[in-house]
Design an enzyme around this catalytic site. Structure first.
Site, PDB file in Angstrom:
ATOM      1  N   THR A 167       0.829  -1.202   0.000  1.00 29.33           N
ATOM      2  CA  THR A 167       0.000   0.000   0.000  1.00 29.33           C
ATOM      3  C   THR A 167       0.862   1.251   0.000  1.00 29.33           C
ATOM      4  OG1 THR A 167      -1.748  -1.172   1.185  1.00 29.33           O
ATOM      5  CG2 THR A 167      -1.823   1.227   1.240  1.00 29.33           C
ATOM      6  N   HIS A 173       1.920   1.901  -3.466  1.00 29.49           N
ATOM      7  CA  HIS A 173       0.831   2.531  -4.225  1.00 29.49           C
ATOM      8  C   HIS A 173       0.744   4.024  -3.898  1.00 29.49           C
ATOM      9  CE1 HIS A 173      -0.888  -0.912  -6.238  1.00 29.49           C
ATOM     10  NE2 HIS A 173      -1.045  -1.577  -5.115  1.00 29.49           N
TER      11      HIS A 173
END
Length: 339
Positions: A39, A42
């Site tokens: 994450t 990202h």
């Protein structure tokens, strides 16, 4: 305190910022290590939470209690701890059911609010968990990602002898493999384009691996007596792989939606087949509540193989380099930032 602030996609800036202020129900944690999560990658690349920049990311962390509020009774200064990063109101319907991600006021440390690529982080003390004696900081910082696969296993309701396909043998895919082995799944089949990561999946406990996409369907059918897998876990975040998952499950099978995609991505579902075969699709992305406690217990008792997750580390000053080189080293399943 020193922090690493993501001021724009792919651009960290080291900054000195004021220390967090804590209230009577809070704790201040001096961060020791923070892992780089998928994450976080990202967020770094601007694919997720871009509207929240500038932001101090980082949510896979451990540290020691530096201070706590007057109403906190279960912590002591200097105590080694981890923390549940999912902050809900604690009283709504979803919080009562440990579905905190659905709480109307939910926020996450390092994603919705400043996180642990910093010397200190403030947390509600009720979410701070003391660490067992004897566990290293490097392993302790893996509690949050392990909690994610604990919850995914619960959601998928995997039982003894069920066949499982894990799509993707990256860091979280590797943890899924280990979790599936712990709950008694068999066979565990892993698909990944990287033969290096397939080999690591076999070390982690996979019964079979497939690196050639053209062979995946035939291999899964051969290993499941032609039925298809009981459960398929997508751990990459690829719409193409989510579509592939539908071809790999048996009648009455289950697809675990785990890998994050972009907000504009969609999936064509064969509605009639899903109804007639009683297939199910279920999402899961974060460990919370008791998932964190269970993950910590499993790690403390050596139930996960962690060497490949703890080999690579960088000081906070080199966080930009850490992110830029992470993708180039596929055999480093995790990179941790030292504070």
């Amino acid at each position: 305190m020193k922090t690493a602030v993501l001021i724009a996609p792919q651009c960290f800036e080291l900054r000195d910022v004021p220390m967090p202020v804590i209230g009577p129900e809070d704790a201040l944690i001096r961060v020791s290590r923070t892992g780089i999560c998928g994450t976080d990658v990202h967020i770094f690349n601007g694919h997720y939470a871009a509207d929240r920049l500038p932001l101090i990311p980082g949510h896979e962390f451990c540290g020691v209690v530096a201070a706590y509020g007057v109403n906190v009774k279960h912590l002591t200064e200097g105590q080694r701890v981890v923390a549940d990063i999912n902050i809900g109101c604690g009283t709504c319907y979803w919080c009562r059911r440990n579905e905190i991600l659905n709480c109307p006021t939910m926020t996450q440390v390092g994603i919705g609010r400043d996180g642990a690529f910093a010397e200190y982080v403030a947390m509600p003390a009720r979410l701070v968990i003391p660490a067992p004696v004897g566990i290293s900081d490097a392993v302790l910082a893996l509690t949050e990602p392990v909690a994610c696969v604990v919850r995914a296993a619960r959601k998928a309701q995997v039982s003894f002898g069920q066949s499982v396909v894990v799509l993707g043998a990256g860091p979280i895919g590797n943890l899924h493999v280990q979790m599936m082995r712990l709950v008694g799944a068999a066979p565990i089949i892993v698909a990944d384009l990287s033969e290096d990561r397939c080999q690591m999946a076999r070390v982690a406990g996979a019964d079979a691996t497939v690196s050639d996409p053209d062979q995946l369907h035939a291999r899964v059918m051969a290993l499941t007596q032609g039925r298809g897998a009981d459960v398929v876990i997508e751990s990459v975040g690829s719409p193409r792989l989510y579509a592939t998952a539908q071809t790999l499950i048996r009648k009455g099978g289950h697809i675990a939606f785990f890998g994050l995609t972009g907000p504009d991505q969609s999936l064509h579902v064969d509605i009639l087949r899903t109804i007639l075969e009683e297939n199910s699709l279920k999402g899961s992305v974060a460990g919370m509540g008791e998932d964190m406690h269970d993950a910590l217990t499993l790690l403390a008792h050596g139930r996960f193989k962690t060497d490949a997750f703890t080999a690579a580390s960088y000081p906070l000053d080199d966080i930009q380099t850490a992110f830029e080189t992470l993708a180039a080293r596929p055999t480093d399943l995790k990179t941790q930032i030292l504070l």
